[in-house]
Design a protein around this motif. Structure first.
Motif, PDB file in Angstrom:
ATOM      1  N   GLN B  88      25.041  40.342  30.927  1.00 26.65           N
ATOM      2  CA  GLN B  88      23.787  39.726  30.530  1.00 26.65           C
ATOM      3  C   GLN B  88      23.477  38.464  31.336  1.00 26.65           C
ATOM      4  OE1 GLN B  88      23.702  39.048  26.356  1.00 26.65           O
ATOM      5  NE2 GLN B  88      21.852  37.825  26.423  1.00 26.65           N
ATOM      6  N   SER B  89      24.477  37.566  31.462  1.00 32.44           N
ATOM      7  CA  SER B  89      24.259  36.422  32.330  1.00 32.44           C
ATOM      8  C   SER B  89      24.823  36.790  33.698  1.00 32.44           C
ATOM      9  CB  SER B  89      24.924  35.174  31.762  1.00 32.44           C
ATOM     10  OG  SER B  89      26.260  35.436  31.448  1.00 32.44           O
ATOM     11  N   PRO B  90      24.217  36.288  34.770  1.00 31.20           N
ATOM     12  CA  PRO B  90      24.595  36.755  36.115  1.00 31.20           C
ATOM     13  C   PRO B  90      26.044  36.457  36.498  1.00 31.20           C
ATOM     14  CG  PRO B  90      22.561  35.461  36.162  1.00 31.20           C
ATOM     15  CD  PRO B  90      23.126  35.309  34.795  1.00 31.20           C
ATOM     16  N   LEU B  91      26.667  35.406  35.893  1.00 32.35           N
ATOM     17  CA  LEU B  91      28.066  35.068  36.151  1.00 32.35           C
ATOM     18  C   LEU B  91      28.386  35.016  37.647  1.00 32.35           C
ATOM     19  CD1 LEU B  91      29.607  37.255  33.326  1.00 32.35           C
ATOM     20  CD2 LEU B  91      29.540  34.773  33.373  1.00 32.35           C
ATOM     21  N   LEU B  92      27.600  34.230  38.367  1.00 30.70           N
ATOM     22  CA  LEU B  92      27.846  34.101  39.805  1.00 30.70           C
ATOM     23  C   LEU B  92      28.932  33.064  40.039  1.00 30.70           C
ATOM     24  CD1 LEU B  92      24.206  34.192  41.205  1.00 30.70           C
ATOM     25  CD2 LEU B  92      25.814  36.062  40.838  1.00 30.70           C
ATOM     26  N   CYS B  93      29.665  33.235  41.151  1.00 27.84           N
ATOM     27  CA  CYS B  93      30.684  32.260  41.517  1.00 27.84           C
ATOM     28  C   CYS B  93      30.029  31.118  42.270  1.00 27.84           C
ATOM     29  CB  CYS B  93      31.760  32.917  42.361  1.00 27.84           C
ATOM     30  SG  CYS B  93      32.747  34.063  41.402  1.00 27.84           S
ATOM     31  N   ASN B  94      30.736  29.986  42.271  1.00 29.31           N
ATOM     32  CA  ASN B  94      30.202  28.766  42.870  1.00 29.31           C
ATOM     33  C   ASN B  94      30.331  28.825  44.395  1.00 29.31           C
ATOM     34  OD1 ASN B  94      29.262  26.239  43.238  1.00 29.31           O
ATOM     35  ND2 ASN B  94      30.949  25.188  42.221  1.00 29.31           N
ATOM     36  N   THR B  95      29.599  29.737  45.011  1.00 27.83           N
ATOM     37  CA  THR B  95      29.594  29.857  46.463  1.00 27.83           C
ATOM     38  C   THR B  95      28.205  30.345  46.873  1.00 27.83           C
ATOM     39  OG1 THR B  95      30.586  31.051  48.323  1.00 27.83           O
ATOM     40  CG2 THR B  95      30.689  32.140  46.211  1.00 27.83           C
ATOM     41  N   THR B  96      28.071  30.817  48.095  1.00 29.48           N
ATOM     42  CA  THR B  96      26.744  31.244  48.539  1.00 29.48           C
ATOM     43  C   THR B  96      26.376  32.602  47.945  1.00 29.48           C
ATOM     44  OG1 THR B  96      27.691  32.372  50.424  1.00 29.48           O
ATOM     45  CG2 THR B  96      26.985  30.101  50.783  1.00 29.48           C
ATOM     46  N   VAL B  97      25.126  33.007  48.144  1.00 28.15           N
ATOM     47  CA  VAL B  97      24.678  34.324  47.710  1.00 28.15           C
ATOM     48  C   VAL B  97      25.478  35.401  48.442  1.00 28.15           C
ATOM     49  CG1 VAL B  97      22.717  35.923  47.795  1.00 28.15           C
ATOM     50  CG2 VAL B  97      22.384  33.579  47.016  1.00 28.15           C
ATOM     51  N   PHE B  98      25.685  35.206  49.740  1.00 33.72           N
ATOM     52  CA  PHE B  98      26.487  36.167  50.503  1.00 33.72           C
ATOM     53  C   PHE B  98      27.897  36.268  49.916  1.00 33.72           C
ATOM     54  CE2 PHE B  98      29.529  37.434  53.687  1.00 33.72           C
ATOM     55  CZ  PHE B  98      28.919  38.523  54.295  1.00 33.72           C
ATOM     56  N   GLY B  99      28.482  35.094  49.651  1.00 36.79           N
ATOM     57  CA  GLY B  99      29.832  35.056  49.093  1.00 36.79           C
ATOM     58  C   GLY B  99      29.918  35.828  47.785  1.00 36.79           C
ATOM     59  N   ASN B 100      28.854  35.753  47.002  1.00 38.54           N
ATOM     60  CA  ASN B 100      28.835  36.463  45.724  1.00 38.54           C
ATOM     61  C   ASN B 100      28.687  37.965  45.898  1.00 38.54           C
ATOM     62  OD1 ASN B 100      28.928  34.949  43.053  1.00 38.54           O
ATOM     63  ND2 ASN B 100      27.744  33.578  44.364  1.00 38.54           N
ATOM     64  N   ILE B 101      27.724  38.377  46.720  1.00 42.72           N
ATOM     65  CA  ILE B 101      27.491  39.820  46.853  1.00 42.72           C
ATOM     66  C   ILE B 101      28.701  40.492  47.498  1.00 42.72           C
ATOM     67  CG2 ILE B 101      25.953  41.595  47.822  1.00 42.72           C
ATOM     68  CD1 ILE B 101      23.675  39.671  47.615  1.00 42.72           C
ATOM     69  N   SER B 102      29.386  39.768  48.374  1.00 38.80           N
ATOM     70  CA  SER B 102      30.510  40.377  49.097  1.00 38.80           C
ATOM     71  C   SER B 102      31.823  40.340  48.308  1.00 38.80           C
ATOM     72  CB  SER B 102      30.708  39.662  50.437  1.00 38.80           C
ATOM     73  OG  SER B 102      31.038  38.316  50.221  1.00 38.80           O
ATOM     74  N   LEU B 103      31.796  39.685  47.140  1.00 39.27           N
ATOM     75  CA  LEU B 103      33.035  39.424  46.400  1.00 39.27           C
ATOM     76  C   LEU B 103      33.886  40.686  46.147  1.00 39.27           C
ATOM     77  CD1 LEU B 103      34.361  36.922  45.243  1.00 39.27           C
ATOM     78  CD2 LEU B 103      33.234  37.374  43.081  1.00 39.27           C
ATOM     79  N   GLY B 104      33.265  41.703  45.550  1.00 40.58           N
ATOM     80  CA  GLY B 104      34.011  42.924  45.220  1.00 40.58           C
ATOM     81  C   GLY B 104      34.503  43.649  46.461  1.00 40.58           C
ATOM     82  N   LEU B 105      33.734  43.573  47.541  1.00 42.28           N
ATOM     83  CA  LEU B 105      34.151  44.211  48.799  1.00 42.28           C
ATOM     84  C   LEU B 105      35.380  43.506  49.350  1.00 42.28           C
ATOM     85  CD1 LEU B 105      30.629  44.668  50.436  1.00 42.28           C
ATOM     86  CD2 LEU B 105      32.063  46.474  49.473  1.00 42.28           C
ATOM     87  N   ARG B 106      35.380  42.164  49.229  1.00 44.56           N
ATOM     88  CA  ARG B 106      36.545  41.411  49.714  1.00 44.56           C
ATOM     89  C   ARG B 106      37.765  41.695  48.847  1.00 44.56           C
ATOM     90  NH1 ARG B 106      35.256  35.876  49.312  1.00 44.56           N
ATOM     91  NH2 ARG B 106      33.181  36.291  48.499  1.00 44.56           N
ATOM     92  N   PHE B 107      37.556  41.880  47.539  1.00 41.64           N
ATOM     93  CA  PHE B 107      38.682  42.265  46.671  1.00 41.64           C
ATOM     94  C   PHE B 107      39.289  43.579  47.167  1.00 41.64           C
ATOM     95  CE2 PHE B 107      36.701  40.054  42.723  1.00 41.64           C
ATOM     96  CZ  PHE B 107      37.276  38.861  43.096  1.00 41.64           C
ATOM     97  N   ARG B 108      38.447  44.460  47.733  1.00 37.23           N
ATOM     98  CA  ARG B 108      38.916  45.776  48.185  1.00 37.23           C
ATOM     99  C   ARG B 108      39.354  45.761  49.643  1.00 37.23           C
ATOM    100  NH1 ARG B 108      35.566  46.053  44.173  1.00 37.23           N
ATOM    101  NH2 ARG B 108      35.378  47.804  42.752  1.00 37.23           N
ATOM    102  N   SER B 109      39.416  44.554  50.246  1.00 33.33           N
ATOM    103  CA  SER B 109      39.843  44.391  51.650  1.00 33.33           C
ATOM    104  C   SER B 109      39.045  45.269  52.616  1.00 33.33           C
ATOM    105  CB  SER B 109      41.331  44.694  51.810  1.00 33.33           C
ATOM    106  OG  SER B 109      42.064  43.961  50.884  1.00 33.33           O
ATOM    107  N   ILE B 110      37.733  45.340  52.414  1.00 41.04           N
ATOM    108  CA  ILE B 110      36.857  46.071  53.328  1.00 41.04           C
ATOM    109  C   ILE B 110      36.713  45.236  54.603  1.00 41.04           C
ATOM    110  CG2 ILE B 110      34.508  47.041  53.595  1.00 41.04           C
ATOM    111  CD1 ILE B 110      35.979  48.387  51.314  1.00 41.04           C
TER     112      ILE B 110
END
Lengths: 232, 366
Positions: B88-110
């Motif tokens: 419900q709330s966006p729960l974004l991390c305290n970084t850039t928009v790019f940093g946020n959108i890429s978060l799950g991809l980085r978790f997966r070591s893409i």
């Protein structure tokens, strides 16, 4: 007034001239307190993060212990470490009493609860839903922890500052377990006490100024990092 | 098993002494959009957390792609990485928009080039490409939720979970984003579980609707079925049936029953037998209003009730007319029709409805 003025002038002379004794004491202080802080971060951050995030029986009791530890009197730690390292004590065989290592141990015991306690607080301030969101994005446990620490980086830097501040300015424990041995375990605080007792105010003032400047510079640097991080 | 991606059986969740969720079976079929609806506090979000493998149930089995889920982090992680969740709330991390959108991809070591490509694709799709370098903390509510959606879609999940993603947004922002998300969902054909307390959102999205009431599954059906044929009074109320009349069937012939109500009799389409207790559900838009002297003789209106207008409340281009016909009834009428009737509050009115307009719920108790 004369006394203070004279002391100040002499102090600046000692500092500017790079008096070898003053330098050696300064570097030992930085090394010992820096190492103690580093160790307390290595052990305190993971423990603090665990206590902050996990729910287990007896958690409240553990938290109370840590909070008490944050206000641990240095002389009590000094006494405890002295007994441990005493020649006939449990760790006497290591022959560490009156060595820089002994000071590191004592200062670690002082800084560890501070770092742990502040990490717990930092972790608890994060929205609990963020943790769920990060898991929902596929974070492993380690990735979750790193990301949450990044989120809490302002509070974490405060933990570093508080930990270092607690040990660089501490005297009781360093005196008791280090022994204030010239050229071996004499640090800024213990040297200041000694020089003041001897009436060498110029030396005492010089050491105090160095202590203040070091503390200021380190906190200035950390604050700068903290506030830069906040803008991003 | 069939094409069920997620299957939950005999789930039970309790916080303290209170059971918040107890349901027998719920499946999520591949490529479907399952809307989970219910009032606040019904247990929808708890159900979502369990289906999204973010919480372990106290009892029951969840299967993901036919495989029973085991709740240790080693078995959970590979399954969780085939899923994405938006809250419900966006729960974004305290970084850039790019940093946020890429978060799950980085978790997966893409690899980095692939991350760049995917992030720019989805940032563009959700209209936040111009914000990529900006700190997430500076975004508006709508922008933040777009980033949160892009952050989930970029993972190309097998199942997407959306937990009331629009409820914190203002009306215009919300409508724009709903339309956009609907387009993306139809296009990407991703299996989606969409939780909402807004019954209108379910009409937009759901292939199937699961109605959760008081921690239980009240009804699972196609949206139009849930809206036209609710299985219980509480589901009927939730989907906007405002007229629910209690009565007893007096007789039934060829699918038309005569139901005795407190104030008289009505005829409704039902298979209920004589003597059965029933609830007659009438949607306000099914009731036709007329002046007291009008005749319905040429129309197939089996039920014509006399009454008086109590209150007229404007809702957009329509009016909600509350009247008393022995029992309170609510009808929905366009402003234009109301003007043609030239009626006012306090005046007599006729209300009519077809036997087929009513939906009859047969009550088990007597």
């Amino acid at each position: 007034m004369e006394l203070i003025w004279h002391g100040l002038v002499q102090a600046f002379r000692l500092i500017i001239a790079g008096d070898p004794e003053v330098m050696r004491i300064t570097f030992l202080s930085l090394k010992v307190s820096g190492l103690a802080t580093l160790l307390s971060l290595v052990f305190g951050i993971p423990l603090g993060a665990f206590i902050g995030l996990a729910r287990f029986p007896g958690r409240g009791f553990v938290l109370s212990l840590i909070n008490t530890g944050m206000a641990l009197p240095p002389v009590v730690v000094g006494l405890f470490v002295s007994i441990l390292l005493w020649r006939s004590g449990p760790l006497g065989v290591l022959q560490l009493l009156y060595s820089p290592t002994a000071i590191v141990i004592a200062q670690f015991i002082l800084a560890f609860p501070v770092v742990t306690g502040l990490t717990v607080t930092a972790m608890q301030q994060i929205d609990p839903k963020l943790r769920l969101q990060l898991l929902g994005l596929g974070a492993s446990r380690a990735q979750l922890l790193v990301q949450l620490l990044k989120e809490a980086r302002l509070a974490m830097l405060a933990a570093v500052m508080a930990g270092f501040g607690a040990v660089i300015s501490e005297i009781g424990a360093s005196m008791m377990v280090g022994g204030n041995i010239l050229g071996y375990t004499r640090v800024l605080t213990t040297a200041t006490v000694l020089e003041t007792a001897k009436g060498n105010f110029d030396m005492a003032i010089a050491l105090s100024i160095i202590l203040l400047v070091i503390t200021f510079l380190i906190n200035w640097g950390l604050t700068a990092i903290q506030q830069y991080g906040n803008r991003r | 098993m069939s094409a069920a991606v997620i299957e939950a059986r005999d789930l039970r969740v309790a916080y303290g002494d209170r059971t918040t969720l107890a349901l027998e079976t719920l499946t999520v079929q591949r490529r479907e959009i399952l809307a989970v609806v219910g009032p606040n506090g019904a247990g929808k979000s708890t159900l979502l957390r369990i289906l999204a493998l973010l919480e372990a149930p106290a009892a029951g089995v969840v299967r993901f792609d036919s495989e029973p889920v085991r709740y240790d982090s080693r078995s959970l992680l590979p399954m969780r990485r085939r899923i994405a969740t938006v809250f419900q709330s966006p729960l974004l991390c305290n970084t850039t928009v790019f940093g946020n959108i890429s978060l799950g991809l980085r978790f997966r070591s893409i690899p980095k080039p692939e991350i760049d490509k995917k992030v720019s694709l989805w940032a563009d799709r959700f209209g936040v490409a111009h914000l990529l370098g900006q700190p997430a903390a500076t975004l508006s509510g709508g922008e933040a939720q777009r980033v949160s959606l892009a952050r989930a879609f970029v993972l190309d999940p097998e199942v997407l979970f959306l937990d009331e993603p629009f409820s914190a947004l203002d009306q215009p922002t919300r409508e724009g984003l709903i339309a956009e998300l609907e387009g993306v969902l139809r296009e990407s054909k991703v299996t989606t579980v969409f939780v909402t307390h807004d019954r209108n959102e379910t009409l937009h999205f759901g292939d199937r609707v699961a109605v959760v009431m008081g921690g239980r599954l009240a009804q699972v059906d196609a949206p139009e079925r849930v809206f036209s044929s609710p299985v219980s009074e509480e589901v009927a109320r939730f989907v906007g049936v405002e007229n629910i009349l209690r009565g007893v069937v007096l007789e039934q012939r060829e699918g038309i029953g005569v139901v005795s109500l407190d104030f008289g009799q009505i005829q409704v389409a039902t298979e209920a037998k004589a003597g059965e207790h029933v609830l007659v559900c009438l949607r306000p838009e099914e009731i036709v209003l007329a002046r007291p002297d009008a005749s319905f003789a040429h129309e197939s209106m089996r039920n014509v009730l006399q009454g008086r207008v109590d209150q007229v409340i404007p809702i957009g281009a329509q009016l909600r007319v509350r009247m008393n016909t022995g029992i309170p009834l609510t009808a929905l009428i366009t402003k234009q029709s109301w003007q043609e009737l030239s009626l006012a509050e306090g005046q007599p009115v006729q209300a009519a409805f077809k036997a087929s307009a009513a939906h009859v719920i047969r009550r088990r108790e007597n």
